[in-house]
Write a protein that holds these residues in place. Structure first.
Motif, short mmCIF file in Angstrom:
data_model
loop_
_atom_site.label_atom_id
_atom_site.label_comp_id
_atom_site.label_asym_id
_atom_site.label_seq_id
_atom_site.Cartn_x
_atom_site.Cartn_y
_atom_site.Cartn_z
N PRO A 12 0.83 -1.22 0.00
CA PRO A 12 0.00 0.00 0.00
C PRO A 12 0.86 1.26 0.00
O PRO A 12 2.06 1.21 0.27
CB PRO A 12 -0.80 -0.12 1.30
CG PRO A 12 -0.13 -1.17 2.12
CD PRO A 12 0.65 -2.04 1.19
N ASN A 13 0.25 2.40 -0.30
CA ASN A 13 0.94 3.68 -0.23
C ASN A 13 1.59 3.84 1.13
O ASN A 13 0.96 3.57 2.15
CB ASN A 13 -0.06 4.82 -0.42
CG ASN A 13 -0.19 5.18 -1.89
OD1 ASN A 13 0.74 4.98 -2.67
ND2 ASN A 13 -1.35 5.66 -2.26
N GLY A 14 2.84 4.27 1.13
CA GLY A 14 3.53 4.47 2.39
C GLY A 14 4.19 3.22 2.93
O GLY A 14 4.77 3.23 4.02
N ALA A 15 4.13 2.12 2.16
CA ALA A 15 4.72 0.86 2.64
C ALA A 15 6.25 0.93 2.70
O ALA A 15 6.89 0.21 3.45
CB ALA A 15 4.30 -0.29 1.74
N GLY A 16 6.83 1.79 1.85
CA GLY A 16 8.29 1.92 1.84
C GLY A 16 8.92 1.48 0.52
O GLY A 16 10.14 1.26 0.46
N LYS A 17 8.13 1.41 -0.53
CA LYS A 17 8.66 0.94 -1.82
C LYS A 17 9.69 1.93 -2.38
O LYS A 17 10.80 1.54 -2.74
CB LYS A 17 7.50 0.75 -2.82
CG LYS A 17 6.44 -0.23 -2.34
CD LYS A 17 5.31 -0.42 -3.36
CE LYS A 17 4.48 0.82 -3.61
NZ LYS A 17 3.68 1.28 -2.45
N SER A 18 9.30 3.21 -2.44
CA SER A 18 10.24 4.21 -2.97
C SER A 18 11.46 4.33 -2.06
O SER A 18 12.59 4.54 -2.53
CB SER A 18 9.57 5.58 -3.11
OG SER A 18 8.53 5.53 -4.07
N THR A 19 11.23 4.20 -0.76
CA THR A 19 12.34 4.26 0.20
C THR A 19 13.33 3.13 -0.06
O THR A 19 14.55 3.33 -0.06
CB THR A 19 11.81 4.20 1.64
OG1 THR A 19 10.88 5.27 1.82
CG2 THR A 19 12.92 4.32 2.65
N GLN A 60 9.59 7.96 -9.31
CA GLN A 60 8.13 7.96 -9.32
C GLN A 60 7.64 9.24 -9.99
O GLN A 60 6.63 9.25 -10.69
CB GLN A 60 7.62 7.86 -7.88
CG GLN A 60 6.12 7.69 -7.80
CD GLN A 60 5.67 7.34 -6.37
OE1 GLN A 60 6.48 7.03 -5.50
NE2 GLN A 60 4.38 7.39 -6.17
N GLY A 198 7.13 -0.93 5.90
CA GLY A 198 8.57 -1.07 5.91
C GLY A 198 9.09 -2.48 6.12
O GLY A 198 10.30 -2.68 6.26
N1 LIG Z 1 11.64 1.03 6.76
C1 LIG Z 1 11.13 2.23 7.10
N2 LIG Z 1 11.21 2.69 8.36
C2 LIG Z 1 10.72 3.89 8.69
N3 LIG Z 1 10.10 4.73 7.82
C3 LIG Z 1 9.98 4.34 6.57
C4 LIG Z 1 10.47 3.08 6.13
N4 LIG Z 1 10.20 2.96 4.80
C5 LIG Z 1 9.55 4.09 4.46
N5 LIG Z 1 9.41 4.91 5.50
C6 LIG Z 1 8.75 6.22 5.46
O1 LIG Z 1 7.42 6.03 5.01
C7 LIG Z 1 7.05 7.06 4.12
C8 LIG Z 1 6.48 6.51 2.82
O2 LIG Z 1 7.46 5.71 2.21
P1 LIG Z 1 7.56 5.49 0.63
O3 LIG Z 1 8.82 4.76 0.41
O4 LIG Z 1 7.36 6.78 -0.09
O5 LIG Z 1 6.30 4.54 0.38
P2 LIG Z 1 5.70 3.98 -0.99
O6 LIG Z 1 6.64 4.29 -2.10
O7 LIG Z 1 5.54 2.49 -0.73
O8 LIG Z 1 4.37 4.63 -1.13
C9 LIG Z 1 8.27 7.94 3.88
O9 LIG Z 1 8.10 9.11 4.66
C10 LIG Z 1 9.41 7.11 4.43
O10 LIG Z 1 10.40 7.94 5.00
#
Ligand SMILES: Nc1ncnc2c1ncn2[C@@H]1O[C@H](COP(=O)(O)OP(=O)(O)O)[C@@H](O)[C@H]1O
Ligand SMILES: [Mg+2]
Length: 226
Positions: A12-19, A60, A198
């Motif tokens: 889901p959105n915010g899962a940490g994919k882009s991170t 993205q 994450g």
């Molecule tokens: N492993 C992690 N631990 C803590 N925060 C994380 C982790 N992965 C992502 N985040 C935080 O969660 C938020 C959304 O992450 P993002 O990578 O943009 O999600 P997605 O691309 O899946 O929608 C960002 O603010 C990021 O800093």
């Protein structure tokens, strides 16, 4: 990941994919763990050195030079790659010159008939294809695409994914991508990794992911997969 593998990262959105992408390409340091590529540790290296090791990526958010032509966008990327090589001229000659190489890459992504257009006038789908062309300019072994079909029509998404599959197969590329359309994910991937908050909650073949009860519960919704 195995060489030549096509892997989707979903969640889901915010899962940490882009991170995850940012950690793998050196834009963010890992808090713990390390990134190993081709048997060597790459975490800790700056992004430009990671690119040189053979990882190309798109973002993205579309990342092109809007006022330059389609041709120039790819040419600049190629110049940047060749300039840093000591043997830049011999490398360029080997590829038959940067112009030819630019045209070759644009042909690969289906933009051969739009080389002179300013990048800004391209359709959204064509801009995404141009980004893929730019990331191919570094001749990556691993190509990482963050939502390559975001904002595309269903038709555009399908043709872009078919294109990616073709390029990956032709060049023996390993491909890792994020994508929201589950038909695309399950249609193209050899392996799927599911992220939630994450954390990897599942990792396996499309069949294994489809039948994973935690994935069904956490993210995909039973109706999508039944
Ligand atoms: N492993 C992690 N631990 C803590 N925060 C994380 C982790 N992965 C992502 N985040 C935080 O969660 C938020 C959304 O992450 P993002 O990578 O943009 O999600 P997605 O691309 O899946 O929608 C960002 O603010 C990021 O800093
Ligand atoms: Mg993202």
């Amino acid at each position: 990941m195995a060489k030549g593998e096509i892997r989707a990262i979903i969640g889901p959105n915010g899962a940490g994919k882009s991170t995850l992408f940012n950690v793998m390409t050196g834009l963010l340091p890992p808090d713990c763990g390390q990134v190993i590529f081709n048997g060597a540790r790459i975490s800790g290296l700056p992004p430009h050195r990671i690119i040189r090791r053979g990882i190309g990526r798109s973002f993205q958010i579309t990342n092109i030079f809007p006022r330059m032509s389609v041709f120039e966008n790819v040419q600049v990327a190629l110049f940047a790659m060749h300039r840093k090589n000591r043997d830049s001229f011999s490398a360029a000659r080997k590829f038959g010159g940067i112009e030819e190489e630019t045209l070759f890459i644009l042909d690969e992504v289906g933009l051969a008939d739009k080389t002179n257009s300013p990048a800004s006038v391209l359709s959204h789908g064509d801009q995404k294809r141009l980004e893929i062309a730019i990331s191919l300019a570094s001749r990556p072994m691993l190509l990482m695409l963050d939502e390559p079909t975001a904002g595309m029509s269903r038709f555009e998404s399908r043709s872009t994914v078919e294109l990616l599959k073709k390029i990956a197969a032709a060049q023996g590329l390993t491909l890792i991508f994020t994508e929201h359309d589950m038909d695309i994910v399950f249609g193209i991937s050899h392996k799927i990794t599911v992220l939630q908050q994450g954390t990897v909650i599942a990792d396996g073949t499309p069949e294994e992911i489809r039948n994973n009860p935690e994935v069904k519960r956490a993210y995909l919704g039973e109706e999508i997969l039944d």
